[in-house]
Motif scaffolding. Structure first.
Motif, PDB file in Angstrom:
ATOM      1  N   VAL A  98       0.843  -1.200   0.000  1.00  0.00           N
ATOM      2  CA  VAL A  98       0.000   0.000   0.000  1.00  0.00           C
ATOM      3  C   VAL A  98       0.872   1.241   0.000  1.00  0.00           C
ATOM      4  O   VAL A  98       1.767   1.377   0.825  1.00  0.00           O
ATOM      5  CB  VAL A  98      -0.953   0.013   1.228  1.00  0.00           C
ATOM      6  CG1 VAL A  98      -1.838   1.246   1.217  1.00  0.00           C
ATOM      7  CG2 VAL A  98      -1.807  -1.244   1.265  1.00  0.00           C
ATOM      8  N   GLU A  99       0.595   2.139  -0.949  1.00  0.00           N
ATOM      9  CA  GLU A  99       1.269   3.444  -1.006  1.00  0.00           C
ATOM     10  C   GLU A  99       0.197   4.520  -0.893  1.00  0.00           C
ATOM     11  O   GLU A  99      -0.838   4.430  -1.519  1.00  0.00           O
ATOM     12  CB  GLU A  99       1.996   3.614  -2.354  1.00  0.00           C
ATOM     13  CG  GLU A  99       3.124   2.646  -2.581  1.00  0.00           C
ATOM     14  CD  GLU A  99       3.685   2.748  -3.997  1.00  0.00           C
ATOM     15  OE1 GLU A  99       3.463   3.775  -4.665  1.00  0.00           O
ATOM     16  OE2 GLU A  99       4.321   1.784  -4.436  1.00  0.00           O
ATOM     17  N   GLY A 100       0.466   5.532  -0.111  1.00  0.00           N
ATOM     18  CA  GLY A 100      -0.505   6.623   0.042  1.00  0.00           C
ATOM     19  C   GLY A 100      -1.355   6.446   1.281  1.00  0.00           C
ATOM     20  O   GLY A 100      -0.921   5.856   2.274  1.00  0.00           O
ATOM     21  N   ASP A 101      -2.594   6.926   1.200  1.00  0.00           N
ATOM     22  CA  ASP A 101      -3.508   6.942   2.344  1.00  0.00           C
ATOM     23  C   ASP A 101      -4.096   5.549   2.600  1.00  0.00           C
ATOM     24  O   ASP A 101      -4.955   5.076   1.857  1.00  0.00           O
ATOM     25  CB  ASP A 101      -4.628   7.960   2.075  1.00  0.00           C
ATOM     26  CG  ASP A 101      -5.474   8.215   3.307  1.00  0.00           C
ATOM     27  OD1 ASP A 101      -5.308   7.510   4.323  1.00  0.00           O
ATOM     28  OD2 ASP A 101      -6.321   9.134   3.249  1.00  0.00           O
ATOM     29  N   LEU A 102      -3.639   4.896   3.663  1.00  0.00           N
ATOM     30  CA  LEU A 102      -4.093   3.553   4.020  1.00  0.00           C
ATOM     31  C   LEU A 102      -5.591   3.511   4.309  1.00  0.00           C
ATOM     32  O   LEU A 102      -6.254   2.505   4.080  1.00  0.00           O
ATOM     33  CB  LEU A 102      -3.294   3.053   5.235  1.00  0.00           C
ATOM     34  CG  LEU A 102      -3.620   1.662   5.762  1.00  0.00           C
ATOM     35  CD1 LEU A 102      -3.312   0.587   4.732  1.00  0.00           C
ATOM     36  CD2 LEU A 102      -2.858   1.389   7.043  1.00  0.00           C
TER      37      LEU A 102
END
Length: 201
Positions: A98-102
């Motif tokens: 996951v990259e960014g807002d989880l």
């Protein structure tokens, strides 16, 4: 595999039917309003981009903007997203990157988890409530039979490997072997200590 506009349109229609028809899911949908999620599957050449709004979800393959959250995974792992309890373990095991807002993937997982996938609900407008319910129950029973059959065969195979064919050791044998290895390692360490003491004299 390349995604055609027809495939993305079909996916978009299915998701909108499942996630946006039920009024009970409104609160869960609101959390995703205005957010975007990109899912990169190892089996596909292009990522799937989901753009959530108040009325629907749009599914795209080409999008210029940066998504709020990007998920990299495999097709087999994708179905596990239905169980939001597994999300953390999937990330820890590396099955899900996951990259960014989880929070976006957490909220998407929660929305899918809350959605009821009852085939009778979608068949009813075309064939009637009673027929749709009958088909749905028959399909569910068939699926349970197949699942039960697979579980039974898996159990038989496990028993055959450990008990009949003796290809794999049983649990007690593994524990005994581990204890024997530990005991041998302790004896070896004691022997090395004695040798060092004798060399020192």
């Amino acid at each position: 595999m390349t995604l055609t506009p027809l495939l993305t349109a079909g996916l978009e229609t299915a998701l909108n039917q499942i996630l946006y028809r039920d009024r009970g899911l409104k609160a869960a949908r609101q959390r995703l309003n205005g957010r975007s999620l990109a899912i990169e599957l190892a089996e596909l050449k292009q990522p799937l981009i989901f753009i959530f709004s108040d009325q629907q979800v749009d599914v795209l393959v080409d999008w210029c903007d940066t998504p709020d959250c990007k998920v990299k995974t495999r097709l087999a792992t994708l179905r596990k997203l239905r169980d939001r309890q597994q999300l953390t373990s999937l990330i820890r095991s590396g099955e899900l990157e996951v990259e960014g807002d989880l929070q976006v993937v957490q909220q998407f997982s929660a929305l899918i988890d809350l959605a009821e996938l009852d085939p009778a609900e979608y068949l009813a407008p075309w064939i009637g409530d009673i027929a749709a319910q009958g088909i749905s129950q028959a399909a569910r029973r068939g699926l349970q039979l197949v699942r039960g059959n697979l579980d039974r065969k898996q159990s038989y195979l496990g028993q055959a490997l450990t008990e009949e064919w003796r290809l794999a050791p049983g649990g007690l044998e593994l524990a005994w072997f581990a204890e024997e290895v530990d005991a041998a390692a302790r004896e070896l360490a004691a022997l090395e200590t004695r040798l060092k003491q004798l060399e020192g004299k």
